[in-house]
Design a protein around this motif. Structure first.
Motif, PDB file in Angstrom:
ATOM      1  N   ALA A 231       0.824  -1.214   0.000  1.00  0.00           N
ATOM      2  CA  ALA A 231       0.000   0.000   0.000  1.00  0.00           C
ATOM      3  C   ALA A 231       0.853   1.256   0.000  1.00  0.00           C
ATOM      4  O   ALA A 231       0.461   2.294  -0.562  1.00  0.00           O
ATOM      5  CB  ALA A 231      -0.933   0.000   1.209  1.00  0.00           C
ATOM      6  N   LEU A 232       2.018   1.204   0.615  1.00  0.00           N
ATOM      7  CA  LEU A 232       2.916   2.366   0.606  1.00  0.00           C
ATOM      8  C   LEU A 232       3.303   2.737  -0.819  1.00  0.00           C
ATOM      9  O   LEU A 232       3.277   3.908  -1.203  1.00  0.00           O
ATOM     10  CB  LEU A 232       4.176   2.071   1.425  1.00  0.00           C
ATOM     11  N   TYR A 233       3.651   1.729  -1.617  1.00  0.00           N
ATOM     12  CA  TYR A 233       4.078   2.004  -2.985  1.00  0.00           C
ATOM     13  C   TYR A 233       2.921   2.511  -3.838  1.00  0.00           C
ATOM     14  O   TYR A 233       3.066   3.461  -4.611  1.00  0.00           O
ATOM     15  CB  TYR A 233       4.671   0.741  -3.614  1.00  0.00           C
ATOM     16  N   VAL A 234       1.774   1.884  -3.685  1.00  0.00           N
ATOM     17  CA  VAL A 234       0.612   2.271  -4.485  1.00  0.00           C
ATOM     18  C   VAL A 234       0.171   3.692  -4.157  1.00  0.00           C
ATOM     19  O   VAL A 234      -0.237   4.451  -5.032  1.00  0.00           O
ATOM     20  CB  VAL A 234      -0.550   1.276  -4.258  1.00  0.00           C
ATOM     21  N   GLY A 235       0.283   4.062  -2.871  1.00  0.00           N
ATOM     22  CA  GLY A 235      -0.224   5.363  -2.451  1.00  0.00           C
ATOM     23  C   GLY A 235       0.761   6.502  -2.464  1.00  0.00           C
ATOM     24  O   GLY A 235       0.381   7.663  -2.356  1.00  0.00           O
ATOM     25  N   LEU A 236       2.075   6.236  -2.615  1.00  0.00           N
ATOM     26  CA  LEU A 236       3.072   7.295  -2.525  1.00  0.00           C
ATOM     27  C   LEU A 236       2.954   8.311  -3.654  1.00  0.00           C
ATOM     28  O   LEU A 236       3.056   9.516  -3.424  1.00  0.00           O
ATOM     29  CB  LEU A 236       4.478   6.687  -2.516  1.00  0.00           C
ATOM     30  N   GLN A 237       2.726   7.846  -4.867  1.00  0.00           N
ATOM     31  CA  GLN A 237       2.671   8.771  -5.996  1.00  0.00           C
ATOM     32  C   GLN A 237       1.550   9.794  -5.818  1.00  0.00           C
ATOM     33  O   GLN A 237       1.754  10.996  -5.977  1.00  0.00           O
ATOM     34  CB  GLN A 237       2.480   8.011  -7.308  1.00  0.00           C
ATOM     35  N   ARG A 238       0.378   9.287  -5.455  1.00  0.00           N
ATOM     36  CA  ARG A 238      -0.753  10.192  -5.265  1.00  0.00           C
ATOM     37  C   ARG A 238      -0.490  11.162  -4.123  1.00  0.00           C
ATOM     38  O   ARG A 238      -0.809  12.353  -4.218  1.00  0.00           O
ATOM     39  CB  ARG A 238      -2.026   9.390  -4.995  1.00  0.00           C
ATOM     40  N   THR A 239       0.110  10.695  -3.059  1.00  0.00           N
ATOM     41  CA  THR A 239       0.368  11.552  -1.906  1.00  0.00           C
ATOM     42  C   THR A 239       1.383  12.636  -2.245  1.00  0.00           C
ATOM     43  O   THR A 239       1.208  13.813  -1.887  1.00  0.00           O
ATOM     44  CB  THR A 239       0.871  10.709  -0.722  1.00  0.00           C
ATOM     45  N   VAL A 240       2.464  12.282  -2.947  1.00  0.00           N
ATOM     46  CA  VAL A 240       3.454  13.285  -3.349  1.00  0.00           C
ATOM     47  C   VAL A 240       2.825  14.319  -4.272  1.00  0.00           C
ATOM     48  O   VAL A 240       3.041  15.529  -4.133  1.00  0.00           O
ATOM     49  CB  VAL A 240       4.660  12.599  -4.026  1.00  0.00           C
ATOM     50  N   HIS A 241       1.992  13.857  -5.197  1.00  0.00           N
ATOM     51  CA  HIS A 241       1.301  14.799  -6.093  1.00  0.00           C
ATOM     52  C   HIS A 241       0.405  15.754  -5.312  1.00  0.00           C
ATOM     53  O   HIS A 241       0.323  16.945  -5.635  1.00  0.00           O
ATOM     54  CB  HIS A 241       0.475  14.026  -7.126  1.00  0.00           C
ATOM     55  N   ASN A 242      -0.275  15.251  -4.306  1.00  0.00           N
ATOM     56  CA  ASN A 242      -1.137  16.113  -3.494  1.00  0.00           C
ATOM     57  C   ASN A 242      -0.325  17.204  -2.799  1.00  0.00           C
ATOM     58  O   ASN A 242      -0.743  18.369  -2.733  1.00  0.00           O
ATOM     59  CB  ASN A 242      -1.885  15.283  -2.458  1.00  0.00           C
ATOM     60  N   TYR A 243       0.832  16.841  -2.269  1.00  0.00           N
ATOM     61  CA  TYR A 243       1.682  17.843  -1.610  1.00  0.00           C
ATOM     62  C   TYR A 243       2.173  18.882  -2.622  1.00  0.00           C
ATOM     63  O   TYR A 243       2.195  20.087  -2.345  1.00  0.00           O
ATOM     64  CB  TYR A 243       2.882  17.173  -0.938  1.00  0.00           C
ATOM     65  N   LEU A 244       2.585  18.403  -3.786  1.00  0.00           N
ATOM     66  CA  LEU A 244       3.073  19.340  -4.818  1.00  0.00           C
ATOM     67  C   LEU A 244       1.971  20.292  -5.256  1.00  0.00           C
ATOM     68  O   LEU A 244       2.232  21.468  -5.549  1.00  0.00           O
ATOM     69  CB  LEU A 244       3.611  18.545  -6.006  1.00  0.00           C
ATOM     70  N   GLN A 245       0.738  19.794  -5.316  1.00  0.00           N
ATOM     71  CA  GLN A 245      -0.377  20.661  -5.701  1.00  0.00           C
ATOM     72  C   GLN A 245      -0.591  21.756  -4.675  1.00  0.00           C
ATOM     73  O   GLN A 245      -0.847  22.913  -5.011  1.00  0.00           O
ATOM     74  CB  GLN A 245      -1.644  19.816  -5.866  1.00  0.00           C
ATOM     75  N   ILE A 246      -0.486  21.373  -3.398  1.00  0.00           N
ATOM     76  CA  ILE A 246      -0.617  22.377  -2.332  1.00  0.00           C
ATOM     77  C   ILE A 246       0.476  23.417  -2.432  1.00  0.00           C
ATOM     78  O   ILE A 246       0.239  24.628  -2.338  1.00  0.00           O
ATOM     79  CB  ILE A 246      -0.584  21.695  -0.948  1.00  0.00           C
ATOM     80  N   LEU A 247       1.707  22.957  -2.664  1.00  0.00           N
ATOM     81  CA  LEU A 247       2.848  23.871  -2.701  1.00  0.00           C
ATOM     82  C   LEU A 247       2.833  24.792  -3.920  1.00  0.00           C
ATOM     83  O   LEU A 247       3.342  25.908  -3.870  1.00  0.00           O
ATOM     84  CB  LEU A 247       4.151  23.061  -2.695  1.00  0.00           C
ATOM     85  N   SER A 248       2.237  24.330  -4.998  1.00  0.00           N
ATOM     86  CA  SER A 248       2.208  25.133  -6.229  1.00  0.00           C
ATOM     87  C   SER A 248       1.007  26.066  -6.302  1.00  0.00           C
ATOM     88  O   SER A 248       0.932  26.906  -7.195  1.00  0.00           O
ATOM     89  CB  SER A 248       2.210  24.220  -7.451  1.00  0.00           C
ATOM     90  N   SER A 249       0.086  25.923  -5.360  1.00  0.00           N
ATOM     91  CA  SER A 249      -1.109  26.778  -5.377  1.00  0.00           C
ATOM     92  C   SER A 249      -0.733  28.192  -4.911  1.00  0.00           C
ATOM     93  O   SER A 249       0.118  28.364  -4.037  1.00  0.00           O
ATOM     94  CB  SER A 249      -2.188  26.204  -4.446  1.00  0.00           C
ATOM     95  N   PRO A 250      -1.374  29.220  -5.485  1.00  0.00           N
ATOM     96  CA  PRO A 250      -1.118  30.611  -5.060  1.00  0.00           C
ATOM     97  C   PRO A 250      -1.409  30.770  -3.564  1.00  0.00           C
ATOM     98  O   PRO A 250      -2.427  30.288  -3.065  1.00  0.00           O
ATOM     99  CB  PRO A 250      -2.081  31.436  -5.903  1.00  0.00           C
ATOM    100  N   GLN A 251      -0.510  31.422  -2.869  1.00  0.00           N
ATOM    101  CA  GLN A 251      -0.697  31.644  -1.426  1.00  0.00           C
ATOM    102  C   GLN A 251      -1.440  32.967  -1.176  1.00  0.00           C
ATOM    103  O   GLN A 251      -1.357  33.893  -1.959  1.00  0.00           O
ATOM    104  CB  GLN A 251       0.676  31.668  -0.732  1.00  0.00           C
TER     105      GLN A 251
END
Length: 251
Positions: A231-251
């Motif tokens: 489950a760690l491998y299956v879920g890591l990509q989506r989780t990293v993408h979610n963090y990147l989306q947060i970081l790239s959003s206008p503050q």
């Protein structure tokens, strides 16, 4: 269909390594059930290195809410100590659908052998009777190819759980024929005696299809370590993408 009971011990290991409540064992178990798992397994140990008594109580409530099986594993011979009331006392508190008895000692990293029925049968007999009086189905952890299944039935067991560690190791090494044959023989002998057959330990997506194809009428598998690792491998990509989306959003 063979039932899948997800062992969430590893969630508790990760939580305990840091303290606090993250990752949340109950949330993880709920996610497994919402994803279609048929039940939850835990193996509380006296040293509380992963699942604790409060987890057992919370998971019992969760499985009752979802109307699925709660499988409580443990060594019925281990004495109670601070924070751990003993296996039978826990079963009396939460009345799991299944109590799986395992002969592990405090020093074991993980369960790695089944009962010696010639030695342990008479000690197990009154404990099995007590568990059944609580409404628990009783399963005994056994070695594939081991002796004494007739004794297991005679002292009141309802099922056995075949220890599949040797099969998994052999399968990973490239030749599981002998180990798998031992599992098949044990399953057939148990069924002839009127015992149901479960299996668990190191089963994974890589070896489970071969095991299921070979072992007849398997009622339940308990899978934790491999399932959580996968489950760690299956879920890591989506989780990293979610963090990147947060970081790239206008503050």
């Amino acid at each position: 269909m063979t039932a899948l009971s997800v062992n969430v011990n590893k969630i508790a290991v990760l939580r305990n390594s840091r303290g606090g409540n993250e990752p949340d064992v109950v949330r993880a178990a709920r996610t497994c059930l919402q994803s279609g798992a048929h039940g939850i397994t835990v193996h509380p140990r006296p040293d509380q290195r992963h699942i604790r008594t409060d987890d057992v109580l919370a998971l019992a409530a969760l499985t009752l809410e979802h109307e699925v099986e709660f499988n409580l594993e443990g060594n019925p011979f281990a004495p109670p100590r601070e924070g751990y009331p003993g296996f039978l006392a826990l079963c009396e508190q939460v009345r799991p659908a299944q109590a799986t008895l395992v002969p592990d000692s405090d020093g074991q990293l993980t369960s790695d052998h089944g009962f010696d029925f010639e030695r342990d049968a008479e000690r197990l007999r009154p404990l099995i009777a007590e568990l059944k009086s609580l409404g628990c189905r009783v399963s005994l952890f056994v070695d594939a190819g081991g002796a004494g299944l007739a004794l297991a039935r005679e002292i009141g067991a309802d099922r056995i759980e075949i220890y599949t560690g040797p099969f998994a190791q052999a399968q990973a090494s490239g030749d599981a024929r002998a180990a798998l044959a031992a599992c098949v023989d044990t399953a057939r002998e148990a069924q002839t005696l009127g015992l149901g057959v479960n299996a668990g330990h190191d089963l994974s997506q890589a070896n489970l299809p071969e095991f299921l194809e070979a072992v007849p009428q398997l009622l339940e598998v308990s899978i934790g370590h491999a399932l959580i690792s996968e489950a760690l491998y299956v879920g890591l990509q989506r989780t990293v993408h979610n963090y990147l989306q947060i970081l790239s959003s206008p503050q």
